[in-house]
Motif scaffolding. Structure first.
Motif, short mmCIF file in Angstrom:
data_model
loop_
_atom_site.label_atom_id
_atom_site.label_comp_id
_atom_site.label_asym_id
_atom_site.label_seq_id
_atom_site.Cartn_x
_atom_site.Cartn_y
_atom_site.Cartn_z
N LEU A 8 0.85 -1.18 0.00
CA LEU A 8 0.00 0.00 0.00
C LEU A 8 0.89 1.24 0.00
CD1 LEU A 8 -1.76 -2.35 1.25
CD2 LEU A 8 -3.07 -0.54 2.31
N ARG A 9 0.49 2.21 -0.76
CA ARG A 9 1.27 3.44 -0.86
C ARG A 9 0.76 4.45 0.17
NH1 ARG A 9 2.35 8.28 -0.79
NH2 ARG A 9 3.75 9.24 -2.25
N VAL A 55 -6.62 -8.31 -8.41
CA VAL A 55 -6.37 -8.10 -6.98
C VAL A 55 -6.16 -6.61 -6.71
CG1 VAL A 55 -4.74 -8.54 -5.08
CG2 VAL A 55 -5.44 -10.42 -6.58
N LYS A 56 -5.36 -5.96 -7.54
CA LYS A 56 -5.09 -4.53 -7.39
C LYS A 56 -6.38 -3.72 -7.44
CE LYS A 56 -2.79 -0.73 -9.88
NZ LYS A 56 -2.33 0.04 -8.73
N GLU A 57 -7.17 -3.96 -8.47
CA GLU A 57 -8.41 -3.19 -8.66
C GLU A 57 -9.38 -3.40 -7.51
OE1 GLU A 57 -9.65 -4.55 -12.53
OE2 GLU A 57 -8.20 -3.25 -13.56
N ARG A 58 -9.55 -4.65 -7.09
CA ARG A 58 -10.50 -4.94 -6.00
C ARG A 58 -10.03 -4.33 -4.68
NH1 ARG A 58 -11.83 -10.60 -4.84
NH2 ARG A 58 -13.61 -9.68 -3.78
N LEU A 59 -8.73 -4.45 -4.41
CA LEU A 59 -8.22 -3.91 -3.15
C LEU A 59 -8.29 -2.38 -3.12
CD1 LEU A 59 -5.20 -6.20 -2.28
CD2 LEU A 59 -7.27 -5.86 -0.95
N GLU A 60 -7.91 -1.73 -4.20
CA GLU A 60 -7.98 -0.27 -4.22
C GLU A 60 -9.41 0.20 -3.98
OE1 GLU A 60 -4.13 1.00 -6.95
OE2 GLU A 60 -6.09 0.80 -7.94
N SER A 61 -10.36 -0.43 -4.61
CA SER A 61 -11.76 -0.06 -4.44
C SER A 61 -12.22 -0.30 -3.00
CB SER A 61 -12.62 -0.86 -5.42
OG SER A 61 -13.98 -0.57 -5.23
N ASP A 70 -7.60 7.99 -0.93
CA ASP A 70 -7.20 7.63 -2.29
C ASP A 70 -6.19 6.49 -2.22
OD1 ASP A 70 -8.40 8.71 -4.46
OD2 ASP A 70 -7.13 10.48 -4.56
N ALA A 71 -6.65 5.27 -2.29
CA ALA A 71 -5.79 4.10 -2.12
C ALA A 71 -5.13 3.69 -3.43
CB ALA A 71 -6.62 2.94 -1.58
N TRP A 72 -3.83 3.48 -3.36
CA TRP A 72 -3.08 2.93 -4.48
C TRP A 72 -2.23 1.79 -3.94
CZ3 TRP A 72 -2.54 8.49 -4.00
CH2 TRP A 72 -3.40 9.18 -4.86
N VAL A 73 -2.26 0.67 -4.64
CA VAL A 73 -1.49 -0.49 -4.21
C VAL A 73 -0.66 -1.03 -5.37
CG1 VAL A 73 -3.26 -1.07 -2.50
CG2 VAL A 73 -3.25 -2.26 -4.69
N HIS A 74 0.38 -1.72 -5.01
CA HIS A 74 1.22 -2.43 -5.96
C HIS A 74 1.17 -3.90 -5.59
CE1 HIS A 74 2.98 1.34 -7.45
NE2 HIS A 74 2.81 1.74 -6.21
N TYR A 157 3.98 11.66 -8.86
CA TYR A 157 4.29 10.24 -8.68
C TYR A 157 3.46 9.59 -7.58
CZ TYR A 157 8.59 11.06 -11.39
OH TYR A 157 9.50 11.38 -12.36
N LYS A 158 2.74 10.38 -6.81
CA LYS A 158 2.04 9.85 -5.64
C LYS A 158 1.25 8.57 -5.93
CE LYS A 158 -0.85 11.23 -1.78
NZ LYS A 158 -1.57 12.32 -1.14
N PRO A 159 0.45 8.54 -6.99
CA PRO A 159 -0.31 7.30 -7.21
C PRO A 159 0.51 6.16 -7.83
CG PRO A 159 -1.14 9.10 -8.61
CD PRO A 159 0.06 9.60 -7.89
N TRP A 160 1.72 6.44 -8.26
CA TRP A 160 2.42 5.49 -9.11
C TRP A 160 3.60 4.78 -8.47
CZ3 TRP A 160 -1.40 5.26 -11.96
CH2 TRP A 160 -2.02 6.37 -12.51
N LEU A 161 4.06 5.24 -7.32
CA LEU A 161 5.23 4.56 -6.77
C LEU A 161 5.17 4.45 -5.26
CD1 LEU A 161 7.56 6.61 -5.41
CD2 LEU A 161 7.93 7.16 -7.78
#
Length: 174
Positions: A8-9, A55-61, A70-74, A157-161
């Protein structure tokens, strides 16, 4: 079943505070197996038959809905995580240094960070792009003020790294 590590970012820094027990409950509520959190910095290990993208899409939602940010995950599968850890190009555990892996979601973000590498003072920090991540080692106490640290903190870069200490990644490995 595929084993995944979810990073999680920006959790438990900068005002987004989530208890790891609540995070684990949220992830379990989505039906994932083998869920466990590692440290308080937003690291989840889970198993799923879904793709990493799903997994990414479901978890962010779910995180946005449950925790209101504003959740962003890798999402990395276990094999990818192992390659990243095993590929760390610098001497690990040097006294007075931090060893990081920077995970960026887009090629252009990685390319922009790679363009910073020639300007680094190797006495203070070193970086290398490989295995789809940026490897970075920096003297303790100068992480945020270093050239690469400042480059990573750009608002766009906040949502991307996100970055993790390699020792943290070791704890996520199965």
């Amino acid at each position: 079943m595929t084993g995944y590590v979810v990073l999680l970012r920006g959790v438990n820094v900068g005002g987004v505070n989530i208890k790891m027990a609540d995070l684990a409950a949220c992830v379990r509520g989505l039906g994932y197996d083998g869920v466990r959190t590692v440290l308080a910095s937003g690291n989840v290990v889970l198993e799923s038959e879904e793709s990493a993208t799903t997994v990414k899409e479901r978890l962010e939602s779910a995180l946005r809905e449950r925790f209101g940010y504003d959740a962003w995950v890798h999402v990395l599968d276990d094999g990818e995580l192992a390659r990243i850890i095993d590929g760390y190009p610098f001497e690990r555990g040097r006294d007075g240094w931090h060893d990081y892996v920077v995970v960026a979601a887009h090629d252009d973000t990685r390319a922009e960070l790679e363009a910073v590498i020639p300007s680094l003072d190797p006495e203070l920090e070193r970086a290398e792009l490989a295995h789809g991540v940026l490897y970075w080692t920096v003297q303790k106490g100068s992480t945020l003020d270093s050239v690469m640290g400042k480059a990573q903190s750009r608002a766009r870069y906040k949502p991307w790294l996100t970055s993790r200490n390699v020792n943290t990644l070791d704890k996520l490995r199965r």
